[in-house]
Scaffold this active site. Structure first.
Site, PDB file in Angstrom:
ATOM      1  N   PRO A 150      73.159  62.738 107.576  1.00 51.18           N
ATOM      2  CA  PRO A 150      72.824  63.976 106.841  1.00 51.18           C
ATOM      3  C   PRO A 150      74.003  64.517 106.044  1.00 51.18           C
ATOM      4  CG  PRO A 150      71.850  64.041 109.011  1.00 51.18           C
ATOM      5  CD  PRO A 150      72.703  62.790 108.963  1.00 51.18           C
ATOM      6  N   CYS A 151      73.706  64.924 104.810  1.00 50.30           N
ATOM      7  CA  CYS A 151      74.779  65.253 103.872  1.00 50.30           C
ATOM      8  C   CYS A 151      74.948  66.752 103.636  1.00 50.30           C
ATOM      9  CB  CYS A 151      74.507  64.574 102.531  1.00 50.30           C
ATOM     10  SG  CYS A 151      72.987  65.130 101.727  1.00 50.30           S
TER      11      CYS A 151
END
Length: 356
Positions: free
Chosen positions: A71-72
């Site tokens: 997840p960014c």
């Protein structure tokens, strides 16, 4: 070659690797709003639905490679920039944990360019060191999807590593003159869809099977002052702005004229042309992300459609990276074959030389 996918999302990376000849045998995705989309588009892949933190290394099959996009949001330039101190940023460690145990030939991890910010340098260097300590020769690249036949300005960073005993390193596919001189535009990608998009239903619920083209519907509702702070329109002959995971931030369809500058951080829609300013549809965003029309997205809330697409790696970029990885690994096999044949010839020569 068999690969495992972590943080799979809707499967942009997975589809790109499949198109390059890899087989995705096992995947992990915790977001239940994505499960139906992944399972219907990848019927031959086992989907593990636990949180990655609860995945035991023994649950993951042996494979030739591990791919994924941790997840960014915590690294995003538009987000809080908490990086590795955010619990989502720490999910990188679970990717590394599984990689360290399985020891495949290669890995690929993708993330936003925001992690390159100076404030994240210590954390980024730490992650790089962990990949190396796992036993991999690491390559680290920032790539713009527009340079690889994707009709979109989209910069992302890629960690790609080969196991050290293979003695090879990764270089991204060349940004050839063909890629650069024939960059795909919005007209190439979505012009044929311009006339039949449907607005979302009340509370932005899906139109479902009423869409003439699957997922060809767009989110309705007001535009925030932040959204209106800069131009959100690209012309037909340009590449799209980055497709984001939030539908309210989707680019405006190129049928509209570019927004009028009023003052610093304030723009307006051109007077008398307001009806032309709609968000690009879910399907149009999917086209810009180079998903084929045969790849359908399943959701009740249109926002979830945009989320799945915006979080994905563009399929054609993933395919180009995967093709380069296959070429690199094929060279090893050729060398091994040559060494084996030379050893056979050498043994034969030695045997003949000792004959009376």
């Amino acid at each position: 070659m068999k690969i495992v996918s972590l943080f799979s999302g809707a499967g942009g990376l997975d589809l790109g690797f499949e198109k390059a000849g890899f087989e995705v045998i096992w995947a992990n995705e915790y977001d239940k709003t994505i499960w139906e989309t992944f399972e219907k588009n990848f019927p031959n892949t086992y989907l593990d639905k636990k949180s990655i933190a609860d995945v035991n290394e023994n649950d993951v099959p042996n494979c030739d490679g591990i791919i994924g996009g941790p997840p960014c949001q915590s690294w995003s330039e538009a987000g809080a920039l908490r990086g590795i101190n955010d619990k989502r940023g720490k999910l990188f460690f679970d990717f590394i944990r599984i990689l360290s145990d399985k020891q495949p030939k290669f890995f690929l991890a993708e993330n936003v360019s925001g992690m390159l910010a100076q404030r994240n340098k210590v954390a980024l260097d730490f992650i790089k060191d962990l990949f190396k300590e796992c036993g991999y020769d690491l390559s680290f690249h920032t790539l713009n999807a527009r340079d690889y036949s994707v009709p979109q300005d989209r910069k992302r960073v890629f960690f790609i590593g080969y196991r050290k005993d293979l003695k090879i390193s990764f270089s991204p596919p060349a940004e050839t003159s063909a890629f650069k001189t024939q960059r795909k535009t919005l007209k190439d990608a979505i012009y044929d869809l311009k006339g039949n998009a449907l607005p979302g239903l009340d509370k932005n619920k899906t139109n479902g099977s009423n869409c003439a083209v699957p997922n060809h519907e767009y989110m309705i509702g007001n535009f925030s002052t932040i959204y209106m702070s800069r131009n959100r329109v690209r012309s037909w002959d340009e590449q799209s702005f980055t497709i984001q995971a939030g539908g309210r931030h989707a680019p405006i369809h190129p049928q509209a004229p570019k927004m009028k500058f009023i003052e610093q951080n304030k723009r307006e829609f051109i007077k008398g042309k307001e009806q032309l300013y709609r968000r690009m549809s879910v399907r149009e965003c999917a086209r810009v992300q180079t998903f084929p029309d045969s790849f359908n997205f399943y959701y009740n809330s249109i926002a979830n459609g945009y989320k799945m697409i915006g979080n994905a790696v563009p399929v054609l970029l993933a395919q180009e990276l995967a093709k380069q990885i296959r070429l690199d690994l094929a060279k090893i096999k050729i060398k091994q074959i040559h060494r084996s044949k030379w050893k056979q010839v050498s043994n034969l020569i030695q045997h003949q030389s000792v004959q009376p």
